[in-house]
Design a protein around this motif. Structure first.
Motif, PDB file in Angstrom:
ATOM      1  N   LEU A 170       0.825  -1.209   0.000  1.00  0.00           N
ATOM      2  CA  LEU A 170       0.000   0.000   0.000  1.00  0.00           C
ATOM      3  C   LEU A 170       0.860   1.260   0.000  1.00  0.00           C
ATOM      4  O   LEU A 170       0.526   2.251  -0.656  1.00  0.00           O
ATOM      5  N   ALA A 171       1.971   1.221   0.721  1.00  0.00           N
ATOM      6  CA  ALA A 171       2.846   2.396   0.786  1.00  0.00           C
ATOM      7  C   ALA A 171       3.469   2.700  -0.567  1.00  0.00           C
ATOM      8  O   ALA A 171       3.804   3.860  -0.859  1.00  0.00           O
ATOM      9  N   ALA A 172       3.613   1.663  -1.413  1.00  0.00           N
ATOM     10  CA  ALA A 172       4.254   1.854  -2.719  1.00  0.00           C
ATOM     11  C   ALA A 172       3.264   2.194  -3.821  1.00  0.00           C
ATOM     12  O   ALA A 172       3.671   2.540  -4.934  1.00  0.00           O
ATOM     13  N   LEU A 173       1.951   2.095  -3.542  1.00  0.00           N
ATOM     14  CA  LEU A 173       0.949   2.312  -4.581  1.00  0.00           C
ATOM     15  C   LEU A 173       0.587   3.785  -4.703  1.00  0.00           C
ATOM     16  O   LEU A 173       0.615   4.538  -3.734  1.00  0.00           O
ATOM     17  N   GLU A 174       0.241   4.166  -5.926  1.00  0.00           N
ATOM     18  CA  GLU A 174      -0.265   5.507  -6.190  1.00  0.00           C
ATOM     19  C   GLU A 174      -1.399   5.378  -7.195  1.00  0.00           C
ATOM     20  O   GLU A 174      -1.204   4.819  -8.283  1.00  0.00           O
ATOM     21  N   VAL A 175      -2.579   5.830  -6.828  1.00  0.00           N
ATOM     22  CA  VAL A 175      -3.756   5.682  -7.678  1.00  0.00           C
ATOM     23  C   VAL A 175      -3.555   6.476  -8.972  1.00  0.00           C
ATOM     24  O   VAL A 175      -3.346   7.692  -8.936  1.00  0.00           O
ATOM     25  N   ALA A 176      -3.622   5.767 -10.099  1.00  0.00           N
ATOM     26  CA  ALA A 176      -3.390   6.394 -11.399  1.00  0.00           C
ATOM     27  C   ALA A 176      -4.718   6.755 -12.063  1.00  0.00           C
ATOM     28  O   ALA A 176      -5.793   6.354 -11.611  1.00  0.00           O
ATOM     29  N   ASP A 177      -4.624   7.510 -13.148  1.00  0.00           N
ATOM     30  CA  ASP A 177      -5.828   7.927 -13.873  1.00  0.00           C
ATOM     31  C   ASP A 177      -6.636   6.725 -14.359  1.00  0.00           C
ATOM     32  O   ASP A 177      -7.868   6.765 -14.347  1.00  0.00           O
ATOM     33  N   THR A 178      -5.939   5.672 -14.801  1.00  0.00           N
ATOM     34  CA  THR A 178      -6.646   4.478 -15.274  1.00  0.00           C
ATOM     35  C   THR A 178      -7.494   3.881 -14.165  1.00  0.00           C
ATOM     36  O   THR A 178      -8.649   3.500 -14.372  1.00  0.00           O
ATOM     37  N   ALA A 179      -6.930   3.796 -12.958  1.00  0.00           N
ATOM     38  CA  ALA A 179      -7.677   3.258 -11.822  1.00  0.00           C
ATOM     39  C   ALA A 179      -8.880   4.137 -11.503  1.00  0.00           C
ATOM     40  O   ALA A 179      -9.977   3.638 -11.230  1.00  0.00           O
ATOM     41  N   ARG A 180      -8.686   5.449 -11.540  1.00  0.00           N
ATOM     42  CA  ARG A 180      -9.805   6.351 -11.251  1.00  0.00           C
ATOM     43  C   ARG A 180     -10.903   6.237 -12.307  1.00  0.00           C
ATOM     44  O   ARG A 180     -12.096   6.316 -11.984  1.00  0.00           O
ATOM     45  N   GLU A 181     -10.523   6.021 -13.551  1.00  0.00           N
ATOM     46  CA  GLU A 181     -11.519   5.878 -14.617  1.00  0.00           C
ATOM     47  C   GLU A 181     -12.372   4.636 -14.404  1.00  0.00           C
ATOM     48  O   GLU A 181     -13.606   4.678 -14.516  1.00  0.00           O
ATOM     49  N   VAL A 182     -11.719   3.500 -14.101  1.00  0.00           N
ATOM     50  CA  VAL A 182     -12.462   2.267 -13.869  1.00  0.00           C
ATOM     51  C   VAL A 182     -13.306   2.389 -12.605  1.00  0.00           C
ATOM     52  O   VAL A 182     -14.472   1.979 -12.570  1.00  0.00           O
ATOM     53  N   ALA A 183     -12.731   2.966 -11.554  1.00  0.00           N
ATOM     54  CA  ALA A 183     -13.466   3.118 -10.295  1.00  0.00           C
ATOM     55  C   ALA A 183     -14.710   3.983 -10.491  1.00  0.00           C
ATOM     56  O   ALA A 183     -15.774   3.692  -9.930  1.00  0.00           O
ATOM     57  N   ALA A 184     -14.593   5.040 -11.280  1.00  0.00           N
ATOM     58  CA  ALA A 184     -15.745   5.911 -11.521  1.00  0.00           C
ATOM     59  C   ALA A 184     -16.862   5.153 -12.221  1.00  0.00           C
ATOM     60  O   ALA A 184     -18.047   5.347 -11.919  1.00  0.00           O
ATOM     61  N   ALA A 185     -16.484   4.266 -13.160  1.00  0.00           N
ATOM     62  CA  ALA A 185     -17.500   3.478 -13.870  1.00  0.00           C
ATOM     63  C   ALA A 185     -18.208   2.520 -12.931  1.00  0.00           C
ATOM     64  O   ALA A 185     -19.392   2.215 -13.106  1.00  0.00           O
ATOM     65  N   VAL A 186     -17.500   2.039 -11.912  1.00  0.00           N
ATOM     66  CA  VAL A 186     -18.089   1.109 -10.949  1.00  0.00           C
ATOM     67  C   VAL A 186     -18.943   1.849  -9.922  1.00  0.00           C
ATOM     68  O   VAL A 186     -20.048   1.406  -9.584  1.00  0.00           O
ATOM     69  N   LEU A 187     -18.451   2.961  -9.441  1.00  0.00           N
ATOM     70  CA  LEU A 187     -19.145   3.680  -8.365  1.00  0.00           C
ATOM     71  C   LEU A 187     -20.292   4.545  -8.872  1.00  0.00           C
ATOM     72  O   LEU A 187     -21.262   4.781  -8.158  1.00  0.00           O
ATOM     73  N   TRP A 188     -20.186   5.037 -10.119  1.00  0.00           N
ATOM     74  CA  TRP A 188     -21.238   5.876 -10.694  1.00  0.00           C
ATOM     75  C   TRP A 188     -21.642   5.322 -12.069  1.00  0.00           C
ATOM     76  O   TRP A 188     -21.472   5.994 -13.089  1.00  0.00           O
ATOM     77  N   PRO A 189     -22.134   4.089 -12.130  1.00  0.00           N
ATOM     78  CA  PRO A 189     -22.470   3.468 -13.417  1.00  0.00           C
ATOM     79  C   PRO A 189     -23.643   4.158 -14.100  1.00  0.00           C
ATOM     80  O   PRO A 189     -24.721   4.293 -13.517  1.00  0.00           O
ATOM     81  N   ARG A 190     -23.431   4.581 -15.333  1.00  0.00           N
ATOM     82  CA  ARG A 190     -24.475   5.312 -16.053  1.00  0.00           C
ATOM     83  C   ARG A 190     -25.685   4.447 -16.342  1.00  0.00           C
ATOM     84  O   ARG A 190     -26.814   4.934 -16.367  1.00  0.00           O
ATOM     85  N   ARG A 191     -25.471   3.173 -16.585  1.00  0.00           N
ATOM     86  CA  ARG A 191     -26.566   2.301 -16.999  1.00  0.00           C
ATOM     87  C   ARG A 191     -27.348   1.713 -15.833  1.00  0.00           C
ATOM     88  O   ARG A 191     -28.271   0.940 -16.043  1.00  0.00           O
ATOM     89  N   LEU A 192     -26.959   2.034 -14.627  1.00  0.00           N
ATOM     90  CA  LEU A 192     -27.627   1.455 -13.457  1.00  0.00           C
ATOM     91  C   LEU A 192     -28.217   2.540 -12.565  1.00  0.00           C
ATOM     92  O   LEU A 192     -28.287   2.392 -11.350  1.00  0.00           O
ATOM     93  N   ARG A 193     -28.651   3.625 -13.179  1.00  0.00           N
ATOM     94  CA  ARG A 193     -29.179   4.736 -12.382  1.00  0.00           C
ATOM     95  C   ARG A 193     -30.431   4.355 -11.608  1.00  0.00           C
ATOM     96  O   ARG A 193     -30.755   4.975 -10.594  1.00  0.00           O
ATOM     97  N   ILE A 194     -31.113   3.321 -12.065  1.00  0.00           N
ATOM     98  CA  ILE A 194     -32.306   2.880 -11.354  1.00  0.00           C
ATOM     99  C   ILE A 194     -31.951   2.376  -9.951  1.00  0.00           C
ATOM    100  O   ILE A 194     -32.782   2.347  -9.052  1.00  0.00           O
ATOM    101  N   LEU A 195     -30.682   1.992  -9.775  1.00  0.00           N
ATOM    102  CA  LEU A 195     -30.220   1.497  -8.477  1.00  0.00           C
ATOM    103  C   LEU A 195     -29.570   2.603  -7.653  1.00  0.00           C
ATOM    104  O   LEU A 195     -28.766   2.318  -6.754  1.00  0.00           O
ATOM    105  N   PHE A 196     -29.926   3.848  -7.936  1.00  0.00           N
ATOM    106  CA  PHE A 196     -29.259   4.983  -7.300  1.00  0.00           C
ATOM    107  C   PHE A 196     -29.193   4.872  -5.773  1.00  0.00           C
ATOM    108  O   PHE A 196     -28.131   5.091  -5.181  1.00  0.00           O
ATOM    109  N   PRO A 197     -30.288   4.546  -5.060  1.00  0.00           N
ATOM    110  CA  PRO A 197     -30.194   4.485  -3.585  1.00  0.00           C
ATOM    111  C   PRO A 197     -29.169   3.455  -3.110  1.00  0.00           C
ATOM    112  O   PRO A 197     -28.368   3.741  -2.209  1.00  0.00           O
ATOM    113  N   ALA A 198     -29.197   2.261  -3.710  1.00  0.00           N
ATOM    114  CA  ALA A 198     -28.251   1.217  -3.302  1.00  0.00           C
ATOM    115  C   ALA A 198     -26.818   1.619  -3.644  1.00  0.00           C
ATOM    116  O   ALA A 198     -25.888   1.369  -2.865  1.00  0.00           O
ATOM    117  N   LEU A 199     -26.632   2.242  -4.807  1.00  0.00           N
ATOM    118  CA  LEU A 199     -25.289   2.655  -5.207  1.00  0.00           C
ATOM    119  C   LEU A 199     -24.760   3.775  -4.317  1.00  0.00           C
ATOM    120  O   LEU A 199     -23.552   3.849  -4.052  1.00  0.00           O
TER     121      LEU A 199
END
Length: 278
Positions: A170-199
């Protein structure tokens, strides 16, 4: 590398502690934590970004990993061997600059995030304080990486060594743009807005459980109000766990295995079909 034919009853025999903790639905709270920790490794993030359709199916990797974990935890040696062989076959096609799906070090890291996240929930949410359970859980959980090709001798031998490995990595890791892009797709999925409360709850819990440095690296909002809300939610979850009998809160293990194996088979078949038509 562990061949499927080598997955015997002896190899999978000691799974009692692994099964007891994995059967607790509360452990699933840390699924997002584990995934974002995995993605913080640049090689894992590149592999996911370049070899998955995370934009269209943002939760596929998360559920696929959890399903594989369930099969290895609760399945028979034959079920584990069959699924492991299929997953390893897919992993042979996952390769690029600086990464390979069958890299034992990456397999160990992915499994390490699952172990660390389960123990984090056990200690911080379930309020478990049995060091013997944590030690046994770690030792038994190593089989998940082992069946994919990471030998036991390549993994930290005990819980203390595992904690040191996690801290150093963990001390050697640094969150890169690629990781943030994938994480954003998982945490704020455009196609699953119907699940907004659960998300919304999923995002809050994931942010609460992540190590501080990774939460900051992903730029997840963490205000005093969100901290209080997350604390109340996790305290309620822990209290519910302690007040609910085990037979009521744990789903039947055979059902878990059947559903997980079905989903893994379906996901792998769909992935092979997509590769053939690409």
């Amino acid at each position: 590398m562990t061949a499927p034919s080598e997955i015997t009853t002896d190899r999978l025999g000691e799974r009692d502690v692994l099964r007891n903790l994995a059967a607790e639905p509360l452990v699933g709270l840390a699924a997002g934590r584990a995934l974002l920790m995995q993605l913080a490794h640049p090689a894992v993030a590149r592999g996911v970004a370049e070899h998955s359709d995370f934009a269209d199916r943002p939760l596929a990797r998360l559920f696929g990993t959890l399903d594989f974990l369930l099969v290895v935890t609760f399945g028979t040696p034959e079920q584990v061997a069959r699924i492991a062989a299929k997953v390893r076959g897919i992993h042979t096609t996952v390769r690029g600059e600086g990464y390979s799906g069958n890299d034992p070090d990456l397999q160990m890291w992915v499994n390490a995030t699952l172990i660390d996240s389960a123990l984090h929930v056990y200690e911080q949410v379930m309020r478990g304080d049995d060091p013997g359970l944590a030690e046994a859980y770690y030792r038994q959980s190593r089989v998940v990486a082992e069946v994919l090709g990471c030998p036991l001798e390549s993994q930290p031998p005990d819980l203390a060594a595992f904690r040191a490995y996690m801290a150093d990595t963990l001390a050697a890791l640094e969150v890169a743009d690629t990781a943030r892009e994938v994480a954003a797709a998982v945490l704020w999925p455009r196609r699953l807005r119907i699940l907004f409360p659960a998300l919304a709850v999923f995002r809050l819990v994931t942010a609460a459980l992540l190590p501080d440095e990774l939460r900051d690296g992903y730029g997840l909002p963490w205000t005093p109000a969100r901290r209080r809300a997350a604390g109340a939610l996790l305290r309620t979850a822990g209290l519910t766990y302690r007040l609910t009998p085990g037979w009521l809160r744990r789903p039947p293990e055979p059902l878990l295995v059947r559903l997980a194996a079905y989903r893994v088979d379906r996901t792998l078949s769909a992935r092979r079909a997509r590769r053939r038509t690409a």
